[in-house]
Design a protein around this motif. Structure first.
Motif, PDB file in Angstrom:
ATOM      1  N   GLY A 171      -3.332   3.716  -1.559  1.00 36.85           N
ATOM      2  CA  GLY A 171      -4.292   2.635  -1.357  1.00 36.85           C
ATOM      3  C   GLY A 171      -4.913   2.708   0.017  1.00 36.85           C
ATOM      4  N   SER A 172      -5.491   1.612   0.461  1.00 38.62           N
ATOM      5  CA  SER A 172      -6.110   1.574   1.783  1.00 38.62           C
ATOM      6  C   SER A 172      -5.041   1.580   2.858  1.00 38.62           C
ATOM      7  CB  SER A 172      -6.981   0.329   1.924  1.00 38.62           C
ATOM      8  OG  SER A 172      -6.167  -0.839   1.911  1.00 38.62           O
ATOM      9  N   LEU A 173      -5.428   1.956   4.074  1.00 37.54           N
ATOM     10  CA  LEU A 173      -4.470   2.022   5.169  1.00 37.54           C
ATOM     11  C   LEU A 173      -3.811   0.669   5.424  1.00 37.54           C
ATOM     12  CD1 LEU A 173      -6.173   4.308   7.850  1.00 37.54           C
ATOM     13  CD2 LEU A 173      -4.031   4.727   6.630  1.00 37.54           C
ATOM     14  N   ALA A 174      -4.599  -0.407   5.401  1.00 39.03           N
ATOM     15  CA  ALA A 174      -4.057  -1.730   5.706  1.00 39.03           C
ATOM     16  C   ALA A 174      -3.029  -2.166   4.671  1.00 39.03           C
ATOM     17  CB  ALA A 174      -5.192  -2.751   5.793  1.00 39.03           C
ATOM     18  N   LEU A 179       2.775  -2.647   2.778  1.00 44.96           N
ATOM     19  CA  LEU A 179       3.852  -2.306   1.858  1.00 44.96           C
ATOM     20  C   LEU A 179       4.999  -1.613   2.585  1.00 44.96           C
ATOM     21  CD1 LEU A 179       4.883  -2.154  -1.059  1.00 44.96           C
ATOM     22  CD2 LEU A 179       3.729   0.055  -1.257  1.00 44.96           C
ATOM     23  N   ILE A 180       4.683  -0.707   3.498  1.00 49.46           N
ATOM     24  CA  ILE A 180       5.720  -0.012   4.265  1.00 49.46           C
ATOM     25  C   ILE A 180       6.547  -1.010   5.062  1.00 49.46           C
ATOM     26  CG2 ILE A 180       6.126   1.595   6.168  1.00 49.46           C
ATOM     27  CD1 ILE A 180       3.672   3.161   5.201  1.00 49.46           C
ATOM     28  N   GLY A 201      -7.313  10.986   2.831  1.00 47.01           N
ATOM     29  CA  GLY A 201      -6.187  11.868   3.089  1.00 47.01           C
ATOM     30  C   GLY A 201      -5.714  11.862   4.516  1.00 47.01           C
ATOM     31  N   LEU A 202      -6.179  10.884   5.315  1.00 46.55           N
ATOM     32  CA  LEU A 202      -5.789  10.789   6.718  1.00 46.55           C
ATOM     33  C   LEU A 202      -5.041   9.488   6.972  1.00 46.55           C
ATOM     34  CD1 LEU A 202      -9.090  12.029   8.431  1.00 46.55           C
ATOM     35  CD2 LEU A 202      -7.015  13.350   7.968  1.00 46.55           C
ATOM     36  N   GLY A 203      -4.218   9.504   8.027  1.00 49.70           N
ATOM     37  CA  GLY A 203      -3.473   8.318   8.403  1.00 49.70           C
ATOM     38  C   GLY A 203      -3.980   7.729   9.690  1.00 49.70           C
ATOM     39  N   LEU A 208       0.054  10.675   9.504  1.00 47.84           N
ATOM     40  CA  LEU A 208       1.178   9.731   9.458  1.00 47.84           C
ATOM     41  C   LEU A 208       0.664   8.299   9.390  1.00 47.84           C
ATOM     42  CD1 LEU A 208       3.638  11.190  12.157  1.00 47.84           C
ATOM     43  CD2 LEU A 208       3.881  11.335   9.667  1.00 47.84           C
ATOM     44  N   VAL A 209       1.398   7.454   8.657  1.00 49.46           N
ATOM     45  CA  VAL A 209       1.161   6.011   8.645  1.00 49.46           C
ATOM     46  C   VAL A 209       2.491   5.332   8.935  1.00 49.46           C
ATOM     47  CG1 VAL A 209       0.420   4.021   7.301  1.00 49.46           C
ATOM     48  CG2 VAL A 209      -0.702   6.217   6.963  1.00 49.46           C
ATOM     49  N   ASP A 210       2.643   4.847  10.153  1.00 44.47           N
ATOM     50  CA  ASP A 210       3.902   4.223  10.580  1.00 44.47           C
ATOM     51  C   ASP A 210       5.096   5.136  10.311  1.00 44.47           C
ATOM     52  OD1 ASP A 210       2.478   2.045  11.376  1.00 44.47           O
ATOM     53  OD2 ASP A 210       3.002   0.781   9.677  1.00 44.47           O
ATOM     54  N   GLY A 211       4.916   6.415  10.598  1.00 45.82           N
ATOM     55  CA  GLY A 211       5.997   7.376  10.443  1.00 45.82           C
ATOM     56  C   GLY A 211       6.127   7.983   9.063  1.00 45.82           C
ATOM     57  N   VAL A 212       5.338   7.530   8.095  1.00 44.02           N
ATOM     58  CA  VAL A 212       5.390   8.059   6.732  1.00 44.02           C
ATOM     59  C   VAL A 212       4.270   9.085   6.565  1.00 44.02           C
ATOM     60  CG1 VAL A 212       5.252   7.497   4.279  1.00 44.02           C
ATOM     61  CG2 VAL A 212       6.334   5.893   5.869  1.00 44.02           C
TER      62      VAL A 212
END
Length: 493
Positions: A171-174, A179-180, A201-203, A208-212
């Motif tokens: 989904g969207s970054l926000a 969810l994380i 495809g970018l964080g 990375l998104v909060d380490g994921v």
């Protein structure tokens, strides 16, 4: 691997609670083992109960034991296990979390009771009452206790990072970040966001998104699931997800062990108010109105009054002892009376054991700069006005026992939002005033979620969630968890 011995030791060990595949993703071996443990526990517990009842009462009629008692015991055992199967009480999706597991368990036992009653009428058996009014309640008590103990073990493992379902969030970054954060804050749910797919495809920081790690674009979700075997695909809001794309994703996941979960926009509405209907071939998410009157509310009123009366009788000796200790510890009365705001904005007088020195309210202005509470609340970890006995009473919520009189007289409920002060209520906005649509409670979601340690916004969110999603099952879960929260004393000061 499985170890011999007790039921607890038959569960996945700490070393192998999570297995990993070639891609480093967690597999679902532990889910199958946990399910087998639950089935074994239910089977053994039911067998022990029916055997004990059959042997105890059948001993008085030894000559006809096999004919009357042995057949009835074996038949009841098979009937209960069959009801568990038909009602899907062993479905992996409900084991270990939420109230649905216990709802299905209760529905299974109710079905078994009805079948037993009809069988007794058809066979004109005089002994069937024993199995309806003794055996089934005993089975319910034992199996629900066994399920709860297994759940405690599972939640403990999850808090230590084991027995988690690997989730691919798309989904969207926000919304993915939200969810994380939620899965990390509430690990007992059993989700671990192991990978992310975003629109481009970018964080936030490269891939990375909060380490994921970000493993691809939203269009690549199905391919990543097939290659890496995620247990859950969590689809969060994003303009990319059109009905056609969601449908194709669901088709591509068919035949796999992966569960597809779509997060609706109405994030705070859940439970019995959400229904999925098909209208003209279109799946619609229907949100029913919250219930503030009707049969279930009448049941809640009866349970409140009876429960308060029974608890007052149970805790009467303790309350007398506490009152004497309060009187001996400091000058002033044993009880503290305070005006609070109840249902529909009506004020009432709340009763509590006095935990502060006499005249404490007059000293509050001098301590305003030391306030550690959030929002409209005034809280201090080390409030100098609290007495020695009062500190102990507050830690274990014993000071709130006199509020059972408020429940008995109808101004409060056993479960509900926190009762606000008049000055707090006067500062409420239209949304927060929805807390006043129901009676305030002796306990609630705020009580089992951290109490005074909760931020103001989180406490309000929990109260509003209770108002919107109230059910008798939710009340039962809150009352059960309150005991543990009180014994731990976390967030009480």
């Amino acid at each position: 691997m499985w170890q011999g011995g007790t039921v607890g030791s038959a569960l996945p060990s700490a070393r192998d609670a999570l297995a990993h595949d070639a891609f480093g993703r967690t597999t679902n071996d532990w889910e199958q083992r946990y399910r087998r443990t639950v089935i074994t526990g239910d089977t053994v517990a039911t067998a022990v109960v029916v055997a004990a009842i059959g042997n105890f009462f059948g001993a008085r009629d030894a000559a006809n034991w096999h004919e009357k008692w042995g057949i009835l015991a074996f038949g009841t055992w098979l009937l209960v296990l069959g009801s568990f199967t038909v009602s899907r009480a062993w479905a992996p999706a409900v084991l270990g979390q939420g109230a649905e597991e216990f709802r299905r368990l209760g529905r299974s036992l109710f079905t078994a009771t009805v079948v037993l009653a009809l069988g007794g009428i058809a066979l004109t058996s005089r002994n069937i009452k024993l199995w309806i009014f003794v055996a089934i309640p005993a089975i319910a008590l034992v199996t629900m206790t066994e399920r709860y103990l297994l759940r405690l073990w599972l939640h403990k493992q999850r808090k230590e990072g084991r027995c988690l379902r690997p989730v691919l969030a798309a989904g969207s970054l926000a919304t993915v970040r939200d969810l994380i954060n939620r899965t990390r804050k509430f690990p007992h749910i059993g989700w671990q966001v192991a990978a992310v797919c975003t629109t481009d495809g970018l964080g936030l920081d490269g891939h990375l998104v909060d380490g994921v790690p970000v493993v691809g674009r939203l269009s690549d979700v199905a391919g990543h699931v097939c290659r890496s075997g995620y247990r859950v695909v969590a689809v969060t809001p994003d303009p990319h997800w059109s009905p056609d794309r969601l449908q194709r994703l669901a088709w591509n996941l068919e035949g796999s062990d992966t569960e597809m979960v779509v997060a609706p926009v109405l994030m705070e509405v859940a439970g019995p108010r959400l229904h999925v209907d098909a209208v003209l071939g279109i799946p619609l998410l229907r949100v029913s109105m919250p219930t503030f009157t009707g049969g279930r509310r009448a049941v809640k009123e009866v349970v409140d009054r009876l429960g308060a009366a029974l608890l007052l009788l149970l805790f009467a000796p303790l309350m007398v002892l506490v009152a004497l200790l309060v009187l001996v510890d400091s000058r002033g009365g044993a009880f503290y009376r305070q005006r609070r705001v109840g249902k529909d904005g009506r004020e009432f007088t709340i009763l509590k054991f006095r935990t502060m020195v006499a005249g404490a309210h007059r000293a509050r202005a001098d301590l305003a700069e030391l306030n550690e509470g959030a929002g409209l609340l005034f809280k201090m970890h080390r409030d100098p006005r609290v007495t020695r006995v009062g500190a102990v009473l507050r830690r274990y919520s014993i000071d709130e026992l006199p509020q059972l009189f408020n429940v008995l007289t109808g101004s409060m409920s056993l479960v509900g939002p926190r009762p606000p002060l008049p000055e707090e209520s006067a500062a409420y906005g239209p949304d927060i005033r929805r807390r006043l649509l129901v009676k305030p409670g002796l306990t609630g979601l705020w009580q089992i979620s951290g109490r005074s340690d909760l931020p103001w916004e989180e406490a309000v969110r929990l109260d509003l969630r209770y108002v919107e999603d109230w059910s008798l099952a939710l009340d039962t879960v809150i009352l059960w968890k309150t005991l543990r929260a009180v014994l731990q004393g976390q967030g009480a000061y």
